[in-house]
Design a protein around this motif. Structure first.
Motif, PDB file in Angstrom:
ATOM      1  N   TRP A 249      -9.321  -6.332   2.395  1.00  0.00           N
ATOM      2  CA  TRP A 249      -8.941  -5.457   1.286  1.00  0.00           C
ATOM      3  C   TRP A 249      -9.253  -6.075  -0.079  1.00  0.00           C
ATOM      4  O   TRP A 249      -8.680  -5.691  -1.088  1.00  0.00           O
ATOM      5  CB  TRP A 249      -7.452  -5.124   1.360  1.00  0.00           C
ATOM      6  CG  TRP A 249      -7.108  -4.226   2.501  1.00  0.00           C
ATOM      7  CD1 TRP A 249      -7.843  -3.177   2.965  1.00  0.00           C
ATOM      8  CD2 TRP A 249      -5.944  -4.303   3.315  1.00  0.00           C
ATOM      9  NE1 TRP A 249      -7.188  -2.600   4.038  1.00  0.00           N
ATOM     10  CE2 TRP A 249      -6.020  -3.266   4.268  1.00  0.00           C
ATOM     11  CE3 TRP A 249      -4.833  -5.141   3.336  1.00  0.00           C
ATOM     12  CZ2 TRP A 249      -5.050  -3.039   5.228  1.00  0.00           C
ATOM     13  CZ3 TRP A 249      -3.849  -4.938   4.287  1.00  0.00           C
ATOM     14  CH2 TRP A 249      -3.966  -3.889   5.222  1.00  0.00           C
TER      15      TRP A 249
ATOM     16  N   ILE B  15      -3.962  -0.897  -3.298  1.00  0.00           N
ATOM     17  CA  ILE B  15      -2.854  -1.799  -2.939  1.00  0.00           C
ATOM     18  C   ILE B  15      -2.293  -2.492  -4.183  1.00  0.00           C
ATOM     19  O   ILE B  15      -1.076  -2.635  -4.332  1.00  0.00           O
ATOM     20  CB  ILE B  15      -3.317  -2.823  -1.888  1.00  0.00           C
ATOM     21  CG1 ILE B  15      -3.603  -2.104  -0.557  1.00  0.00           C
ATOM     22  CG2 ILE B  15      -2.253  -3.891  -1.662  1.00  0.00           C
ATOM     23  CD1 ILE B  15      -4.343  -2.951   0.449  1.00  0.00           C
TER      24      ILE B  15
ATOM     25  N   GLY C 159       0.810  -1.211   0.000  1.00  0.00           N
ATOM     26  CA  GLY C 159       0.000   0.000   0.000  1.00  0.00           C
ATOM     27  C   GLY C 159       0.843   1.261   0.000  1.00  0.00           C
ATOM     28  O   GLY C 159       0.727   2.109  -0.902  1.00  0.00           O
TER      29      GLY C 159
END
Length: 369
Positions: free
Chosen positions: A126, A135, A97
């Motif tokens: 995520w 990400i 990230g």
């Protein structure tokens, strides 16, 4: 360095950054860590800690938007900006990230190193929406802009080669042999004594496989307790779900986040340590558990089996029945547990030495183009 929340035991990345930075300072290097501002999982008393120097490491606290999904993004952006204008030879970014912003210091002529602690977009929290896209782009930016990428497992190294044709450097995490603690605090607080409990220690997140562990343990015939030690990540929703699942079994104990002597006592006196994860980077808690001489029971994912080799017990990932069967066996096979305990500490401390890892990382800094 940036990507960590702060120099604490808040998570694996935080432990790695602290270990690397303190050792680099001792070798005469100047290290600055850009930490997030805001709440600390260890408690409110840590929130106002703004020490400018900690164990010789310069600390700077960057502006952080304390909203779910924005804390890491905002802190990483400001850290990247400050690094770009700072007088640094190397900027070392931790996790995919934060690597989204690796082009900023690169644009200003800095050597940029990214450590991929795991394929983060695969984590359950995520897997969709903005966070997943952010990400994944961080991963791509690391491939495109960083001078070197460090990975913690051979599986992730293969992933980058197959997906992007990008060569990476395998430099694992390390561990230091600890002092063993007698049960004092844990006896007083929880009634735990040596070999009376099975220990899970880590963040309470879905990919750690804690659901399987609870489901399996509830059907195991034993008087041993199951201790779930660790804090929740971002929200308490999953932690509350786990506590609901554990209801009705008085042997299951949740301690919340632990550190200091209490943590050391939990590691030192466990009957076995278990890590039933579906997904890992390189599990520091597993290295630590073995360094305390624990018999470990882990899922058969590469990131765990690469670490333990043949010095631990292994079950099929996500398989509650296989986990239950293995737990039942170890509860009655104290001799097998003791054999693995005797081998664990020497094996892991020789295999993963922090001083050697720091030296290898510094050499990578020098070689980076």
């Amino acid at each position: 360095m940036f990507g960590q929340k702060r120099l604490s035991r808040e998570g694996g990345i935080e432990i790695v950054v602290k270990e690397l930075a303190t050792r680099m300072v001792k070798k005469g290097h100047e290290v600055t860590c850009y930490n997030r501002s805001g709440h600390h999982v260890s408690g409110d008393e840590f929130d106002d800690t703004q020490e400018k120097v900690y164990l010789g490491i310069k600390q700077k606290f960057v502006p952080t938007i304390e909203k779910k999904g924005l804390a890491a993004v905002s802190a990483s952006f400001f850290a990247a900006l400050y690094c770009a204008f700072g007088k640094y030879d190397v900027v070392h970014i931790h996790a995919e990230g934060p690597a989204f912003f690796c082009w900023i210091p690169k644009l200003f002529g800095k050597k940029v190193i990214v450590t991929v602690h795991g394929i983060d977009w695969q984590r359950e929290k995520w897997k969709s929406g903005f966070a997943s896209k952010f990400i994944r782009q961080g991963e791509k930016n690391a491939v495109k802009y960083s001078d070197e990428i460090i990975v913690l497992s051979k599986g992730v190294q293969t992933y980058f080669e197959d997906t992007y044709g990008r060569k990476t450097r395998f430099i694992p995490n390390g561990v230091t042999r600890p002092a063993i603690r007698h049960a004092e605090i844990i006896t007083e607080k929880y009634g735990l004594i040596k070999d009376s409990y099975i220990l899970f220690l880590g963040r309470l997140v879905p990919e750690k496989g804690i659901r399987y562990l609870l489901e399996a343990f509830k059907d195991v015939k034993t008087e041993k307790k199951l201790v779930i030690a660790g804090g929740s990540s971002d929200t308490d929703e999953f932690a509350n779900e786990l506590k609901e699942l554990a209801k009705g079994d008085a042997r299951i104990l949740f301690t919340g986040f632990v550190q200091g002597q209490e943590l050391e006592e939990l590691y030192s006196n466990a009957y076995i340590y278990t890590l039933p994860s579906d997904l890992e980077g390189m599990p520091l808690s597993l290295l630590e558990a073995m360094s305390y001489g624990n018999c470990c029971l882990v899922s058969d994912i590469d990131e765990c089996t690469e670490v333990v080799e043949n010095k631990a017990l292994i079950f099929k990932k996500s398989d509650v029945n296989d986990l239950k069967k293995t737990l039942q066996e170890v509860c009655v096979r104290a001799d097998a547990v003791e054999t693995l305990k005797r081998q664990a500490a020497d094996f892991i401390c020789n295999k993963y030495n922090w001083d050697e890892i720091v030296q290898e990382t510094l050499e990578l800094y020098r070689r980076a183009k």
